[in-house]
Design a protein around this motif. Structure first.
Motif, PDB file in Angstrom:
ATOM      1  N   VAL A   1       0.852  -1.194   0.000  1.00 43.00           N
ATOM      2  CA  VAL A   1       0.000   0.000   0.000  1.00 43.00           C
ATOM      3  C   VAL A   1       0.889   1.245   0.000  1.00 43.00           C
ATOM      4  O   VAL A   1       0.636   2.203  -0.727  1.00 43.00           O
ATOM      5  N   ARG A   2       1.942   1.207   0.819  1.00 39.96           N
ATOM      6  CA  ARG A   2       2.857   2.353   0.926  1.00 39.96           C
ATOM      7  C   ARG A   2       3.604   2.606  -0.382  1.00 39.96           C
ATOM      8  O   ARG A   2       3.822   3.750  -0.771  1.00 39.96           O
ATOM      9  N   TYR A   3       4.017   1.526  -1.046  1.00 42.04           N
ATOM     10  CA  TYR A   3       4.775   1.625  -2.292  1.00 42.04           C
ATOM     11  C   TYR A   3       4.137   0.724  -3.353  1.00 42.04           C
ATOM     12  O   TYR A   3       4.593  -0.392  -3.581  1.00 42.04           O
ATOM     13  N   PRO A   4       3.083   1.210  -4.005  1.00 46.34           N
ATOM     14  CA  PRO A   4       2.374   0.365  -4.957  1.00 46.34           C
ATOM     15  C   PRO A   4       3.134   0.093  -6.268  1.00 46.34           C
ATOM     16  O   PRO A   4       2.823  -0.864  -6.964  1.00 46.34           O
ATOM     17  N   GLU A   5       4.117   0.927  -6.596  1.00 51.64           N
ATOM     18  CA  GLU A   5       4.815   0.762  -7.882  1.00 51.64           C
ATOM     19  C   GLU A   5       6.324   0.720  -7.709  1.00 51.64           C
ATOM     20  O   GLU A   5       6.877   1.391  -6.852  1.00 51.64           O
ATOM     21  N   ASN A   6       6.954  -0.051  -8.603  1.00 49.80           N
ATOM     22  CA  ASN A   6       8.411  -0.089  -8.660  1.00 49.80           C
ATOM     23  C   ASN A   6       8.901   0.863  -9.751  1.00 49.80           C
ATOM     24  O   ASN A   6       8.144   1.205 -10.663  1.00 49.80           O
ATOM     25  N   HIS A   7      10.149   1.270  -9.647  1.00 47.52           N
ATOM     26  CA  HIS A   7      10.720   2.170 -10.653  1.00 47.52           C
ATOM     27  C   HIS A   7      10.920   1.430 -11.982  1.00 47.52           C
ATOM     28  O   HIS A   7      10.800   0.205 -12.049  1.00 47.52           O
ATOM     29  N   THR A   8      11.263   2.185 -13.010  1.00 41.74           N
ATOM     30  CA  THR A   8      11.467   1.598 -14.343  1.00 41.74           C
ATOM     31  C   THR A   8      12.924   1.714 -14.792  1.00 41.74           C
ATOM     32  O   THR A   8      13.224   1.560 -15.965  1.00 41.74           O
ATOM     33  N   ILE A   9      13.813   1.984 -13.851  1.00 43.49           N
ATOM     34  CA  ILE A   9      15.231   2.185 -14.169  1.00 43.49           C
ATOM     35  C   ILE A   9      15.935   0.826 -14.125  1.00 43.49           C
ATOM     36  O   ILE A   9      16.503   0.452 -13.108  1.00 43.49           O
ATOM     37  N   LYS A  10      15.849   0.087 -15.204  1.00 42.44           N
ATOM     38  CA  LYS A  10      16.334  -1.296 -15.218  1.00 42.44           C
ATOM     39  C   LYS A  10      17.744  -1.430 -15.782  1.00 42.44           C
ATOM     40  O   LYS A  10      18.526  -2.251 -15.319  1.00 42.44           O
ATOM     41  N   SER A  11      18.090  -0.644 -16.790  1.00 46.39           N
ATOM     42  CA  SER A  11      19.414  -0.793 -17.410  1.00 46.39           C
ATOM     43  C   SER A  11      20.457   0.012 -16.638  1.00 46.39           C
ATOM     44  O   SER A  11      20.131   0.975 -15.937  1.00 46.39           O
ATOM     45  N   GLU A  12      21.706  -0.377 -16.812  1.00 46.25           N
ATOM     46  CA  GLU A  12      22.788   0.352 -16.123  1.00 46.25           C
ATOM     47  C   GLU A  12      22.971   1.738 -16.728  1.00 46.25           C
ATOM     48  O   GLU A  12      23.329   2.669 -16.031  1.00 46.25           O
ATOM     49  N   LYS A  13      22.674   1.867 -18.009  1.00 44.73           N
ATOM     50  CA  LYS A  13      22.741   3.181 -18.659  1.00 44.73           C
ATOM     51  C   LYS A  13      21.711   4.114 -18.020  1.00 44.73           C
ATOM     52  O   LYS A  13      22.013   5.251 -17.680  1.00 44.73           O
ATOM     53  N   ALA A  14      20.487   3.608 -17.837  1.00 46.48           N
ATOM     54  CA  ALA A  14      19.426   4.414 -17.207  1.00 46.48           C
ATOM     55  C   ALA A  14      19.788   4.752 -15.760  1.00 46.48           C
ATOM     56  O   ALA A  14      19.550   5.873 -15.296  1.00 46.48           O
ATOM     57  N   LEU A  15      20.383   3.793 -15.045  1.00 53.26           N
ATOM     58  CA  LEU A  15      20.799   4.016 -13.660  1.00 53.26           C
ATOM     59  C   LEU A  15      21.889   5.093 -13.598  1.00 53.26           C
ATOM     60  O   LEU A  15      21.856   5.981 -12.743  1.00 53.26           O
ATOM     61  N   PHE A  16      22.839   5.029 -14.519  1.00 56.75           N
ATOM     62  CA  PHE A  16      23.910   6.026 -14.585  1.00 56.75           C
ATOM     63  C   PHE A  16      23.318   7.417 -14.839  1.00 56.75           C
ATOM     64  O   PHE A  16      23.644   8.377 -14.133  1.00 56.75           O
ATOM     65  N   GLU A  17      22.412   7.523 -15.823  1.00 58.36           N
ATOM     66  CA  GLU A  17      21.800   8.818 -16.150  1.00 58.36           C
ATOM     67  C   GLU A  17      20.980   9.362 -14.976  1.00 58.36           C
ATOM     68  O   GLU A  17      21.018  10.552 -14.683  1.00 58.36           O
ATOM     69  N   TYR A  18      20.261   8.482 -14.307  1.00 54.00           N
ATOM     70  CA  TYR A  18      19.454   8.844 -13.138  1.00 54.00           C
ATOM     71  C   TYR A  18      20.366   9.418 -12.036  1.00 54.00           C
ATOM     72  O   TYR A  18      20.071  10.450 -11.438  1.00 54.00           O
ATOM     73  N   THR A  19      21.479   8.737 -11.801  1.00 52.63           N
ATOM     74  CA  THR A  19      22.431   9.157 -10.760  1.00 52.63           C
ATOM     75  C   THR A  19      23.087  10.485 -11.119  1.00 52.63           C
ATOM     76  O   THR A  19      23.204  11.376 -10.272  1.00 52.63           O
ATOM     77  N   ILE A  20      23.496  10.627 -12.378  1.00 52.20           N
ATOM     78  CA  ILE A  20      24.147  11.867 -12.827  1.00 52.20           C
ATOM     79  C   ILE A  20      23.192  13.057 -12.687  1.00 52.20           C
ATOM     80  O   ILE A  20      23.597  14.152 -12.299  1.00 52.20           O
ATOM     81  N   GLU A  21      21.928  12.829 -12.986  1.00 49.26           N
ATOM     82  CA  GLU A  21      20.928  13.888 -12.845  1.00 49.26           C
ATOM     83  C   GLU A  21      20.866  14.396 -11.397  1.00 49.26           C
ATOM     84  O   GLU A  21      20.852  15.601 -11.146  1.00 49.26           O
ATOM     85  N   ILE A  22      20.861  13.489 -10.447  1.00 51.44           N
ATOM     86  CA  ILE A  22      20.830  13.864  -9.020  1.00 51.44           C
ATOM     87  C   ILE A  22      22.151  14.539  -8.638  1.00 51.44           C
ATOM     88  O   ILE A  22      22.161  15.578  -7.971  1.00 51.44           O
ATOM     89  N   LYS A  23      23.260  13.965  -9.087  1.00 48.63           N
ATOM     90  CA  LYS A  23      24.582  14.534  -8.790  1.00 48.63           C
ATOM     91  C   LYS A  23      24.682  15.960  -9.322  1.00 48.63           C
ATOM     92  O   LYS A  23      25.133  16.863  -8.612  1.00 48.63           O
TER      93      LYS A  23
END
Length: 166
Positions: free
Chosen positions: A34-56
């Motif tokens: 109920v608290r977390y009904p959905e999982n993220h869609t960041i599955k590839s390492e490229k997407a994970l890298f881009e996600y991290t760089i955006e926050i950085k």
């Protein structure tokens, strides 16, 4: 006491006993869903890298660059870690090269996005602050105001995963 409580070791007794009660009454899994009904869609390492760089780039523009951000299926076996930040220095032909790398436990490929964000923020904070001290947690909370709640929820996610496997 459940073996699953190892993930919340070190938390205050009142919190641990609430979690123990949720586990005993078989309510932790539905509560979590109920608290977390959905999982993220960041599955590839490229997407994970881009996600991290955006926050950085948003919070830590002036820190050393990141060379790698990957999901690692060996991590959570080591010290119950959820992520790792490594700083690699290599000497090649008289030149010193440094690289910052972040590894996120593979189990978080199937996690809610706020929990992935908490892990990324935690590992990014290690670029600037090596120890888990006041300055480190202040930086985490600057990037993610509800950092402490999400850190607890990430541990609850580990319990949730084990309960679902049973």
């Amino acid at each position: 006491m459940h073996a699953l409580l190892r993930y919340v070791q070190g938390y205050p007794e009142n919190i641990v006993s609430q979690i123990d009660s949720l586990i005993s009454s078989n309510k932790l899994v539905p509560w979590f869903e109920v608290r977390y009904p959905e999982n993220h869609t960041i599955k590839s390492e490229k997407a994970l890298f881009e996600y991290t760089i955006e926050i950085k780039n948003r919070y830590m523009k002036k820190t050393a660059p990141l060379s790698k951000v990957v999901y690692d299926n060996k991590i959570h076996l080591i010290n119950n870690a959820l992520g790792l930040h490594t700083y690699v220095t290599k000497n090649h032909g008289g030149k010193t090269k440094s690289k910052n790398e972040i590894r996120i436990a593979s189990i978080f490929k199937e996690a809610p996005e706020p929990l992935l964000r908490m892990l990324v923020v935690h590992e990014l904070a290690h670029i600037k602050e090596k120890n888990h001290d006041k300055a480190f947690y202040q930086l985490c909370c600057h990037m993610l105001p509800d950092y402490h709640q999400l850190e607890l929820d990430a541990r609850l996610f580990m319990i949730y995963q084990e309960l679902k496997e049973r």
